[in-house]
Design a protein around this motif. Structure first.
Motif, PDB file in Angstrom:
ATOM      1  N   THR A   1      36.410 -17.464  -4.112  1.00 20.65           N
ATOM      2  CA  THR A   1      37.104 -16.186  -4.283  1.00 20.65           C
ATOM      3  C   THR A   1      37.168 -15.445  -2.956  1.00 20.65           C
ATOM      4  OG1 THR A   1      36.220 -16.064  -6.534  1.00 20.65           O
ATOM      5  CG2 THR A   1      37.060 -14.027  -5.592  1.00 20.65           C
ATOM      6  N   LEU A   2      38.244 -14.687  -2.781  1.00 19.34           N
ATOM      7  CA  LEU A   2      38.436 -13.870  -1.594  1.00 19.34           C
ATOM      8  C   LEU A   2      38.529 -12.408  -2.032  1.00 19.34           C
ATOM      9  CD1 LEU A   2      38.831 -14.468   1.449  1.00 19.34           C
ATOM     10  CD2 LEU A   2      41.281 -14.387   1.054  1.00 19.34           C
ATOM     11  N   ALA A   3      37.702 -11.555  -1.443  1.00 16.66           N
ATOM     12  CA  ALA A   3      37.737 -10.115  -1.728  1.00 16.66           C
ATOM     13  C   ALA A   3      37.888  -9.375  -0.402  1.00 16.66           C
ATOM     14  CB  ALA A   3      36.465  -9.679  -2.442  1.00 16.66           C
ATOM     15  N   PHE A   4      38.429  -8.154  -0.467  1.00 14.30           N
ATOM     16  CA  PHE A   4      38.706  -7.399   0.749  1.00 14.30           C
ATOM     17  C   PHE A   4      38.067  -6.018   0.725  1.00 14.30           C
ATOM     18  CE2 PHE A   4      42.024 -10.544   0.528  1.00 14.30           C
ATOM     19  CZ  PHE A   4      42.170 -10.951   1.843  1.00 14.30           C
ATOM     20  N   TYR A   5      37.637  -5.613   1.902  1.00 14.17           N
ATOM     21  CA  TYR A   5      37.172  -4.251   2.150  1.00 14.17           C
ATOM     22  C   TYR A   5      38.052  -3.659   3.240  1.00 14.17           C
ATOM     23  CZ  TYR A   5      32.811  -4.817  -0.486  1.00 14.17           C
ATOM     24  OH  TYR A   5      31.887  -5.002  -1.478  1.00 14.17           O
ATOM     25  N   ARG A   6      38.163  -2.329   3.266  1.00 16.69           N
ATOM     26  CA  ARG A   6      38.965  -1.660   4.301  1.00 16.69           C
ATOM     27  C   ARG A   6      38.072  -0.667   5.043  1.00 16.69           C
ATOM     28  NH1 ARG A   6      42.412   0.541   1.231  1.00 16.69           N
ATOM     29  NH2 ARG A   6      43.896  -1.171   1.256  1.00 16.69           N
ATOM     30  N   ALA A   7      38.134  -0.721   6.369  1.00 11.52           N
ATOM     31  CA  ALA A   7      37.387   0.220   7.211  1.00 11.52           C
ATOM     32  C   ALA A   7      38.373   0.962   8.095  1.00 11.52           C
ATOM     33  CB  ALA A   7      36.365  -0.523   8.069  1.00 11.52           C
ATOM     34  N   THR A   8      38.155   2.261   8.277  1.00 25.62           N
ATOM     35  CA  THR A   8      38.995   3.097   9.126  1.00 25.62           C
ATOM     36  C   THR A   8      38.108   3.931  10.036  1.00 25.62           C
ATOM     37  OG1 THR A   8      40.653   3.257   7.366  1.00 25.62           O
ATOM     38  CG2 THR A   8      40.814   4.856   9.165  1.00 25.62           C
ATOM     39  N   ASN A   9      38.398   3.889  11.328  1.00 28.96           N
ATOM     40  CA  ASN A   9      37.684   4.716  12.302  1.00 28.96           C
ATOM     41  C   ASN A   9      38.330   6.093  12.281  1.00 28.96           C
ATOM     42  OD1 ASN A   9      36.556   5.992  14.507  1.00 28.96           O
ATOM     43  ND2 ASN A   9      37.015   4.362  15.970  1.00 28.96           N
ATOM     44  N   ILE A  10      37.607   7.084  11.798  1.00 33.31           N
ATOM     45  CA  ILE A  10      38.177   8.431  11.677  1.00 33.31           C
ATOM     46  C   ILE A  10      37.831   9.308  12.887  1.00 33.31           C
ATOM     47  CG2 ILE A  10      38.346   8.387   9.157  1.00 33.31           C
ATOM     48  CD1 ILE A  10      35.695   9.897   9.028  1.00 33.31           C
ATOM     49  N   SER A  11      37.300   8.690  13.947  1.00 34.30           N
ATOM     50  CA  SER A  11      36.966   9.452  15.153  1.00 34.30           C
ATOM     51  C   SER A  11      38.028   9.244  16.225  1.00 34.30           C
ATOM     52  CB  SER A  11      35.596   9.015  15.681  1.00 34.30           C
ATOM     53  OG  SER A  11      35.695   7.778  16.366  1.00 34.30           O
ATOM     54  N   ASP A  12      37.832   9.927  17.357  1.00 33.27           N
ATOM     55  CA  ASP A  12      38.770   9.787  18.479  1.00 33.27           C
ATOM     56  C   ASP A  12      38.220   8.864  19.566  1.00 33.27           C
ATOM     57  OD1 ASP A  12      36.743  11.395  19.381  1.00 33.27           O
ATOM     58  OD2 ASP A  12      38.044  12.995  20.151  1.00 33.27           O
ATOM     59  N   LYS A  13      37.196   8.052  19.201  1.00 39.48           N
ATOM     60  CA  LYS A  13      36.607   7.110  20.151  1.00 39.48           C
ATOM     61  C   LYS A  13      36.492   5.733  19.514  1.00 39.48           C
ATOM     62  CE  LYS A  13      33.816  10.663  22.289  1.00 39.48           C
ATOM     63  NZ  LYS A  13      32.534  11.327  22.314  1.00 39.48           N
ATOM     64  N   PRO A  14      36.548   4.670  20.323  1.00 44.55           N
ATOM     65  CA  PRO A  14      36.287   3.333  19.776  1.00 44.55           C
ATOM     66  C   PRO A  14      34.843   3.266  19.285  1.00 44.55           C
ATOM     67  CG  PRO A  14      37.114   3.203  22.041  1.00 44.55           C
ATOM     68  CD  PRO A  14      36.836   4.630  21.761  1.00 44.55           C
ATOM     69  N   THR A  15      34.636   2.636  18.158  1.00 46.50           N
ATOM     70  CA  THR A  15      33.289   2.489  17.608  1.00 46.50           C
ATOM     71  C   THR A  15      33.109   1.067  17.096  1.00 46.50           C
ATOM     72  OG1 THR A  15      34.046   3.339  15.488  1.00 46.50           O
ATOM     73  CG2 THR A  15      32.981   4.912  16.947  1.00 46.50           C
ATOM     74  N   THR A  16      31.863   0.620  17.125  1.00 43.40           N
ATOM     75  CA  THR A  16      31.526  -0.720  16.649  1.00 43.40           C
ATOM     76  C   THR A  16      30.463  -0.592  15.576  1.00 43.40           C
ATOM     77  OG1 THR A  16      32.012  -1.656  18.821  1.00 43.40           O
ATOM     78  CG2 THR A  16      30.689  -3.005  17.333  1.00 43.40           C
TER      79      THR A  16
ATOM     80  N   ARG B   1      24.962   0.334  18.884  1.00 44.61           N
ATOM     81  CA  ARG B   1      24.881   1.115  20.124  1.00 44.61           C
ATOM     82  C   ARG B   1      25.326   0.303  21.334  1.00 44.61           C
ATOM     83  NH1 ARG B   1      25.016   5.460  17.428  1.00 44.61           N
ATOM     84  NH2 ARG B   1      23.157   5.952  16.240  1.00 44.61           N
ATOM     85  N   THR B   2      24.983  -0.984  21.370  1.00 45.41           N
ATOM     86  CA  THR B   2      25.358  -1.861  22.480  1.00 45.41           C
ATOM     87  C   THR B   2      26.038  -3.087  21.892  1.00 45.41           C
ATOM     88  OG1 THR B   2      23.371  -1.120  23.629  1.00 45.41           O
ATOM     89  CG2 THR B   2      24.511  -3.036  24.540  1.00 45.41           C
TER      90      THR B   2
ATOM     91  N   ALA C   1      26.755   4.512   7.187  1.00 46.99           N
ATOM     92  CA  ALA C   1      25.739   5.424   7.712  1.00 46.99           C
ATOM     93  C   ALA C   1      26.405   6.696   8.238  1.00 46.99           C
ATOM     94  CB  ALA C   1      24.952   4.741   8.827  1.00 46.99           C
ATOM     95  N   ALA C   2      25.711   7.820   8.095  1.00 40.15           N
ATOM     96  CA  ALA C   2      26.264   9.112   8.496  1.00 40.15           C
ATOM     97  C   ALA C   2      26.657   9.153   9.970  1.00 40.15           C
ATOM     98  CB  ALA C   2      25.250  10.216   8.197  1.00 40.15           C
ATOM     99  N   GLU C   3      25.938   8.403  10.819  1.00 39.88           N
ATOM    100  CA  GLU C   3      26.234   8.437  12.252  1.00 39.88           C
ATOM    101  C   GLU C   3      27.388   7.531  12.672  1.00 39.88           C
ATOM    102  OE1 GLU C   3      22.530   5.878  11.548  1.00 39.88           O
ATOM    103  OE2 GLU C   3      23.253   7.809  10.870  1.00 39.88           O
ATOM    104  N   LEU C   4      27.990   6.796  11.742  1.00 40.61           N
ATOM    105  CA  LEU C   4      29.162   5.966  12.050  1.00 40.61           C
ATOM    106  C   LEU C   4      30.389   6.644  11.450  1.00 40.61           C
ATOM    107  CD1 LEU C   4      30.191   3.283  13.289  1.00 40.61           C
ATOM    108  CD2 LEU C   4      29.904   2.249  11.033  1.00 40.61           C
ATOM    109  N   PRO C   5      31.332   7.099  12.291  1.00 39.20           N
ATOM    110  CA  PRO C   5      32.475   7.861  11.782  1.00 39.20           C
ATOM    111  C   PRO C   5      33.572   6.967  11.188  1.00 39.20           C
ATOM    112  CG  PRO C   5      32.632   7.681  14.162  1.00 39.20           C
ATOM    113  CD  PRO C   5      31.357   7.003  13.760  1.00 39.20           C
ATOM    114  N   TRP C   6      33.231   6.276  10.140  1.00 36.70           N
ATOM    115  CA  TRP C   6      34.173   5.388   9.471  1.00 36.70           C
ATOM    116  C   TRP C   6      34.331   5.784   8.012  1.00 36.70           C
ATOM    117  CZ3 TRP C   6      33.142  -0.488  10.733  1.00 36.70           C
ATOM    118  CH2 TRP C   6      33.322  -0.701  12.113  1.00 36.70           C
TER     119      TRP C   6
END
Length: 196
Positions: free
Chosen positions: A93-108, A177-178, A71-76
């Motif tokens: 089967t095992l498959a992998f995805y990669r996520a990176t937080n590209i912001s300067d704040k912790p995000t969930t 958000r929470t 989503a546009a509002e999640l800086p990943w």
């Protein structure tokens, strides 16, 4: 001719109040009930959750494509590690995805998912998945997340799916958000995706 009595007005008001409360309760329950319906029936490509891997593996192979959205509002930045895999029907089967937080704040974030074509939903079984729990990333953190799955052998005999040779597993991450707290910490599955 007498008009309506105050007692009758009270009954009408009580019935109207009950109707409003009932409608509110039904609308509140609509989302979880719809989600449950989709999970049970595989409607709109909703995948299934399995307690363990398959005991039956067929020689037939299907190609599983992997799709990632955020989503546009999640800086990943979010992407599959492998664009596709050739998988034997019933093979764990095992498959992998990669996520990176590209912001300067912790995000969930939390992921929603589906498979296409929609008819495959009842035959796509997840044993473990990063999508079962919320994922928290610190600023700049990158994490590989796993999904353990199999394509149910019933796919090969179902009239709607027996001719299929390809399918797509798609995830979309949305901000939380929470975040859910577990022991004072936000709930996060580890890099191997064994949460949930």
């Amino acid at each position: 001719m007498k008009g309506p009595t105050p007692q009758r007005h009270g009954r009408v008001a009580a019935i109207c109040g009950l109707l409003v409360l009932s409608m509110g309760g039904l609308s509140f329950a609509a989302v979880p009930l719809y989600r449950l319906y989709c999970q049970v029936t595989g409607y709109q490509g909703t995948t299934q959750r399995a307690e363990k891997g398959s005991d039956v593996v067929l020689d037939r192979v299907v190609k599983v494509h992997f799709d990632a959205n955020v989503a546009a509002e999640l800086p990943w930045k979010f992407e599959p590690v492998q664009p596709s895999l050739d998988v034997k029907i019933g093979e764990n089967t095992l498959a992998f995805y990669r996520a990176t937080n590209i912001s300067d704040k912790p995000t969930t974030g939390t992921a929603i998912f589906n498979v296409t074509p929609d008819a495959v939903g009842t035959h796509f079984q997840k044993v473990q998945c990063f999508c079962f729990t919320e994922q928290r990333l610190e600023p700049g953190q990158s994490m590989e997340m796993a999904v353990s799955f199999f394509v149910d052998p019933a796919l090969a005999t179902d009239e709607e799916t027996k001719q299929l040779s390809e399918l797509t597993l798609s995830y979309s991450f949305y901000p939380v958000r929470t975040p859910t707290k577990v022991g004072g910490q936000a709930a996060v599955s580890n890099a191997e995706g064994k949460g949930g």
